[in-house]
Design an enzyme around this catalytic site. Structure first.
Site, PDB file in Angstrom:
ATOM      1  N   ASP A 138     -18.484   4.657  69.269  1.00 12.80           N
ATOM      2  CA  ASP A 138     -18.890   3.264  69.444  1.00 12.80           C
ATOM      3  C   ASP A 138     -18.937   2.625  68.064  1.00 12.80           C
ATOM      4  O   ASP A 138     -19.879   2.801  67.302  1.00 12.80           O
ATOM      5  CB  ASP A 138     -20.252   3.200  70.148  1.00 12.80           C
ATOM      6  CG  ASP A 138     -20.722   1.760  70.338  1.00 12.80           C
ATOM      7  OD1 ASP A 138     -20.030   0.838  69.852  1.00 12.80           O
ATOM      8  OD2 ASP A 138     -21.777   1.556  70.955  1.00 12.80           O
TER       9      ASP A 138
ATOM     10  N   LYS B  56     -18.515  -7.334  67.475  1.00 16.44           N
ATOM     11  CA  LYS B  56     -19.111  -7.997  66.305  1.00 16.44           C
ATOM     12  C   LYS B  56     -18.051  -8.589  65.364  1.00 16.44           C
ATOM     13  O   LYS B  56     -17.522  -9.643  65.634  1.00 16.44           O
ATOM     14  CB  LYS B  56     -20.057  -7.029  65.597  1.00 16.44           C
ATOM     15  CG  LYS B  56     -21.229  -6.611  66.525  1.00 16.44           C
ATOM     16  CD  LYS B  56     -22.366  -5.955  65.784  1.00 16.44           C
ATOM     17  CE  LYS B  56     -23.384  -5.345  66.724  1.00 16.44           C
ATOM     18  NZ  LYS B  56     -24.550  -6.138  66.996  1.00 16.44           N
TER      19      LYS B  56
ATOM     20  N   TYR C  39     -27.803   2.899  70.389  1.00 12.17           N
ATOM     21  CA  TYR C  39     -27.730   1.812  71.373  1.00 12.17           C
ATOM     22  C   TYR C  39     -26.265   1.477  71.589  1.00 12.17           C
ATOM     23  O   TYR C  39     -25.505   1.327  70.622  1.00 12.17           O
ATOM     24  CB  TYR C  39     -28.495   0.581  70.863  1.00 12.17           C
ATOM     25  CG  TYR C  39     -28.391  -0.635  71.764  1.00 12.17           C
ATOM     26  CD1 TYR C  39     -29.018  -0.655  73.009  1.00 12.17           C
ATOM     27  CD2 TYR C  39     -27.668  -1.763  71.371  1.00 12.17           C
ATOM     28  CE1 TYR C  39     -28.933  -1.774  73.840  1.00 12.17           C
ATOM     29  CE2 TYR C  39     -27.579  -2.887  72.184  1.00 12.17           C
ATOM     30  CZ  TYR C  39     -28.212  -2.887  73.417  1.00 12.17           C
ATOM     31  OH  TYR C  39     -28.126  -3.996  74.227  1.00 12.17           O
TER      32      TYR C  39
HETATM   33  C1  LIG Z   1     -23.305   0.146  68.417  1.00 15.27           C
HETATM   34  C2  LIG Z   1     -23.413  -0.955  69.428  1.00 15.27           C
HETATM   35  N1  LIG Z   1     -22.754  -0.831  70.597  1.00 15.27           N
HETATM   36  C3  LIG Z   1     -22.800  -1.796  71.531  1.00 15.27           C
HETATM   37  C4  LIG Z   1     -23.541  -2.931  71.324  1.00 15.27           C
HETATM   38  C5  LIG Z   1     -23.581  -4.003  72.384  1.00 15.27           C
HETATM   39  O1  LIG Z   1     -22.849  -5.100  71.946  1.00 15.27           O
HETATM   40  P1  LIG Z   1     -23.142  -6.556  72.563  1.00 15.27           P
HETATM   41  O2  LIG Z   1     -24.498  -6.956  72.091  1.00 15.27           O
HETATM   42  O3  LIG Z   1     -22.018  -7.389  72.030  1.00 15.27           O
HETATM   43  O4  LIG Z   1     -23.086  -6.413  74.039  1.00 15.27           O
HETATM   44  C6  LIG Z   1     -24.246  -3.091  70.133  1.00 15.27           C
HETATM   45  C7  LIG Z   1     -25.063  -4.296  69.898  1.00 15.27           C
HETATM   46  O5  LIG Z   1     -25.809  -4.416  68.971  1.00 15.27           O
HETATM   47  C8  LIG Z   1     -24.173  -2.080  69.163  1.00 15.27           C
HETATM   48  O6  LIG Z   1     -24.831  -2.175  67.999  1.00 15.27           O
END
Ligand SMILES: Cc1ncc(COP(=O)(O)O)c(C=O)c1O
Length: 437
Positions: A250, A278, A156
């Site tokens: 990511d 985060k 994700y």
């Molecule tokens: C690996 C990863 N990338 C991107 C995101 C998206 O981040 P946000 O919820 O701050 O938009 C998340 C959210 O859980 C994530 O776990």
């Protein structure tokens, strides 16, 4: 009257239930992010009143040892005193200027100094992980002049259109949108391959010559926790290099979580671009993407790839982020490792005691438990685990005062605030819960 009347069901969280009913009249599903709705485990979500350290408190007055940690940011526990006092100090000076501040550069320095060795030379601050990954993909497309992206099944990367794509079977399958509202034409530009399958990635590279980038969670944390098999990330790196495509790590979840130099440091791999979020914002809305200066300088105002934000680099968020990163020394990661290792060992031993097949995937202070005979390596295998048993386990743990992620497809997060008392409480709860599920 029957001899044994069914006991009347009484909710132990009537205040939360009432608040949820009211919220649903004004907020779709009663929540501002879907996983909070408990759809993955059933039942009503619990409304929180506050949190401190490793403990959260609900609106009915119950306390829980927390393993969600706001889905990752709370590496040092809730309401960390240095983070909250940095926010308090910043707030009196104004909450947003729409002009540069010194603290943005200081935060950039804190991030870059820990990742420069792995190619992070410049960064841009944004407001969410979604914005970071969306922007990184636009930049990769702008830099390479190509359109197609590759992602891995079960990873994700936020809710950007190009990333909300379900996997077909096997590599290079025509993709279908994973959400209504994503145009098929756009989804068709995203190819999905199975995690931990370098051959499938190679096949996708053979099938297409317009691949701008490959985006990957270096440790997958959104299908439970699935770790990269030995050599997998190296193979991904090599395929990207050989095909002149950019590799985007990511690290929104893994950044500052698994190592002070994030997953790229842990595995010694240099991506072309990386995203962070985060922990970086210390619990406030802040994220970043960064990479080699040559690529990052394609961004406006220097280059022709446009990306902007009214609140980007917000003074409160950067104050929280700086206070967070300043505290991340080696002792933090040693403590997380020791705590998580102990919990892993003891949970496995309790599972054995109660005759459950349990697998745990763990890297530092992030881990996932699976009720399964073998350790899942990809999303197909994760979906084959006993998720119903997880749901029962979740509710039993909640009853015993332990708040787990409300889905079998999410990672548990440990903080440095989890001490021996919290761990013993958790293990006592798990002993009872595993005996009942
Ligand atoms: C690996 C990863 N990338 C991107 C995101 C998206 O981040 P946000 O919820 O701050 O938009 C998340 C959210 O859980 C994530 O776990």
């Amino acid at each position: 009257m029957p001899a044994n009347p069914m006991p009347e069901f009484t909710s132990r969280t009537p205040v939360s239930d009432k608040l949820f009913t009211r919220a649903k009249t004004m907020i779709p599903g009663g929540v501002n992010s879907p996983v909070r709705a408990f759809n993955g485990v059933g039942g009503n979500p619990i409304f929180f009143a506050g949190a401190e350290g490793a403990v959260v408190q609900d609106m009915d007055g119950h306390q829980y040892v927390d393993y969600v940690g706001s889905w990752g940011p709370m590496l040092l526990g809730h309401a960390n005193p240095k983070v909250t006092s940095a926010i308090k100090d910043a707030v009196d000076l104004g909450t947003s200027f729409g002009a540069p501040t010194d603290r943005e550069t200081y935060l950039a320095d804190l991030l870059i100094s820990k990742h420069k060795e792995f190619g992070i030379e410049k960064i841009r601050l944004v407001n969410s992980g979604t914005e970071a990954t969306m922007s990184a993909i636009r930049l990769a497309r702008g830099y390479t002049g190509r359109t197609r992206i590759i992602k891995f099944d079960g990873c994700y990367h936020g809710h950007g259109d190009s990333l909300l794509v379900a996997a077909g079977s096997g590599a290079a399958t025509a993709s279908i949108p994973g959400s209504a509202g994503v145009p098929e034409e756009l989804a068709a530009l995203t190819t999905v391959v199975p995690y931990n399958d370098a051959n499938a990635l190679a096949a996708a590279f053979n099938a297409y010559d317009d691949i701008a980038c490959v985006i990957i969670e270096p440790i997958a944390g959104n299908m439970g926790c699935v770790t990269p098999q030995e050599g997998f990330l190296q193979a991904v790196r090599k395929l990207c290099t050989d095909n002149s495509s950019l590799l985007i790590f990511d690290e929104v979840m893994t950044g500052f979580r698994v190592n002070k130099n994030s997953a790229m440091g842990l595995y010694g791999i240099t991506p072309d671009l990386a995203t962070f979020g985060k922990i970086l914002g210390g619990g406030l809305p802040l994220a970043a993407y960064g990479g080699k200066a040559e690529i990052m300088d394609k961004l406006a105002p220097l280059g022709d790839v446009y990306q902007a934000g009214t609140l980007s680099g917000n003074p409160l968020a950067t104050a929280a982020g700086c206070a967070m990163l300043e505290q991340l020394d080696d002792a933090v990661y040693t403590k997380l490792e020791n705590t998580a290792e102990y919990l892993e060992k003891e949970l496995l031993s309790l599972a054995k005691k109660h005759n459950h097949s349990m697998q745990i995937n763990r890297v530092g202070g992030m881990f996932g438990i699976f009720f399964a005979d073998t350790t899942p390596q990809n999303f197909t295998e994760v979906k084959a685990t006993d998720t119903d048993k997880f749901s029962r386990f979740f509710h039993e743990m909640l009853e015993e005062g332990v708040y787990l992620p409300p889905s079998a497809f999410e990672t548990w997060f440990i903080s440095t605030a989890h001490d021996s008392e919290h761990l013993e409480h958790t293990l006592k709860a798990a002993d009872k819960a595993l005996g009942r599920v």
